[in-house]
Design a protein around this motif. Structure first.
Motif, PDB file in Angstrom:
ATOM      1  N   VAL A   1      -2.505 -13.343   7.657  1.00  0.00           N
ATOM      2  CA  VAL A   1      -1.216 -12.669   7.746  1.00  0.00           C
ATOM      3  C   VAL A   1      -0.791 -12.294   6.342  1.00  0.00           C
ATOM      4  N   GLN A   2      -0.477 -11.045   6.134  1.00  0.00           N
ATOM      5  CA  GLN A   2      -0.062 -10.579   4.818  1.00  0.00           C
ATOM      6  C   GLN A   2       0.981  -9.492   5.003  1.00  0.00           C
ATOM      7  N   SER A   3       2.016  -9.549   4.185  1.00  0.00           N
ATOM      8  CA  SER A   3       3.033  -8.513   4.275  1.00  0.00           C
ATOM      9  C   SER A   3       2.499  -7.222   3.684  1.00  0.00           C
ATOM     10  N   ARG A   4       3.123  -6.154   4.044  1.00  0.00           N
ATOM     11  CA  ARG A   4       2.670  -4.853   3.558  1.00  0.00           C
ATOM     12  C   ARG A   4       3.059  -4.626   2.106  1.00  0.00           C
ATOM     13  N   THR A   5       4.034  -5.391   1.612  1.00  0.00           N
ATOM     14  CA  THR A   5       4.491  -5.193   0.241  1.00  0.00           C
ATOM     15  C   THR A   5       3.749  -6.068  -0.750  1.00  0.00           C
ATOM     16  N   ALA A   6       2.778  -6.812  -0.295  1.00  0.00           N
ATOM     17  CA  ALA A   6       2.038  -7.688  -1.198  1.00  0.00           C
ATOM     18  C   ALA A   6       1.201  -6.848  -2.149  1.00  0.00           C
ATOM     19  N   PRO A   7       1.052  -7.311  -3.373  1.00  0.00           N
ATOM     20  CA  PRO A   7       0.239  -6.544  -4.313  1.00  0.00           C
ATOM     21  C   PRO A   7      -1.220  -6.546  -3.872  1.00  0.00           C
ATOM     22  N   PRO A   8      -1.942  -5.544  -4.250  1.00  0.00           N
ATOM     23  CA  PRO A   8      -3.348  -5.506  -3.855  1.00  0.00           C
ATOM     24  C   PRO A   8      -4.109  -6.657  -4.508  1.00  0.00           C
ATOM     25  N   PRO A   9      -5.112  -7.180  -3.837  1.00  0.00           N
ATOM     26  CA  PRO A   9      -5.860  -8.284  -4.427  1.00  0.00           C
ATOM     27  C   PRO A   9      -6.589  -7.819  -5.676  1.00  0.00           C
ATOM     28  N   GLY A  10      -6.679  -8.710  -6.606  1.00  0.00           N
ATOM     29  CA  GLY A  10      -7.369  -8.382  -7.844  1.00  0.00           C
ATOM     30  C   GLY A  10      -6.840  -9.241  -8.968  1.00  0.00           C
ATOM     31  N   PRO A  11      -7.330  -9.047 -10.156  1.00  0.00           N
ATOM     32  CA  PRO A  11      -6.874  -9.865 -11.282  1.00  0.00           C
ATOM     33  C   PRO A  11      -5.441  -9.521 -11.663  1.00  0.00           C
ATOM     34  N   LEU A  12      -4.732 -10.507 -12.202  1.00  0.00           N
ATOM     35  CA  LEU A  12      -3.368 -10.289 -12.651  1.00  0.00           C
ATOM     36  C   LEU A  12      -3.385  -9.509 -13.953  1.00  0.00           C
ATOM     37  N   ALA A  13      -2.462  -8.611 -14.085  1.00  0.00           N
ATOM     38  CA  ALA A  13      -2.403  -7.786 -15.287  1.00  0.00           C
ATOM     39  C   ALA A  13      -1.125  -8.109 -16.060  1.00  0.00           C
ATOM     40  N   VAL A  14      -1.188  -8.049 -17.351  1.00  0.00           N
ATOM     41  CA  VAL A  14      -0.030  -8.287 -18.205  1.00  0.00           C
ATOM     42  C   VAL A  14       0.823  -7.022 -18.219  1.00  0.00           C
TER      43      VAL A  14
END
Length: 123
Positions: free
Chosen positions: A37-50
């Motif tokens: 279950v994931q909301s539609r507003t969640a950031p895309p998976p991937g590394p965190l960016a500064v």
């Protein structure tokens, strides 16, 4: 003789491998399928960016009280008056209109007293 014992035990050994021998209670032992279950507003998976915003983060937001606080001597003066007012309303010695008038007066006094106390603290 050993041959006959082994021949007699053969149906027992084959019965262990058959589907008729089960120790479960009818409830399947396989886990249910996983549901993600994931909301539609969640950031895309991937590394965190500064993110460089040009401002330092702050960890000290200004806290506000849930209610204005009163001094102990103010409480000692007003609590008996409020309790007496509640008792008078319960036993019917004052009318509902008089009770509401006094409550409005006490609320007005509380609102003004808070501002006066803040002005005294600021001095």
């Amino acid at each position: 003789m050993a041959f006959f014992i082994a021949l007699g035990a053969l149906p027992l050994l084959t019965g262990c491998n058959s589907n008729s021998f089960a120790l479960d209670d009818g409830i399947p032992s396989t886990p249910p399928p996983a549901v993600v279950v994931q909301s539609r507003t969640a950031p895309p998976p991937g590394p965190l960016a500064v993110r460089k915003t040009g401002a330092y983060p702050t960890f000290d937001p200004t806290l506000t009280a849930a209610a204005e606080q009163i001094e102990d001597q103010d409480y000692q003066k007003t609590e008996p008056r409020l309790a007496a007012l509640a008792r008078a309303r319960q036993n019917g010695s004052i009318s509902e209109a008089e009770y509401q008038r006094r409550v409005a007066e006490y609320r007005r006094l509380a609102a003004e007293h808070g501002n006066d106390a803040l002005a005294d603290i600021a001095r």
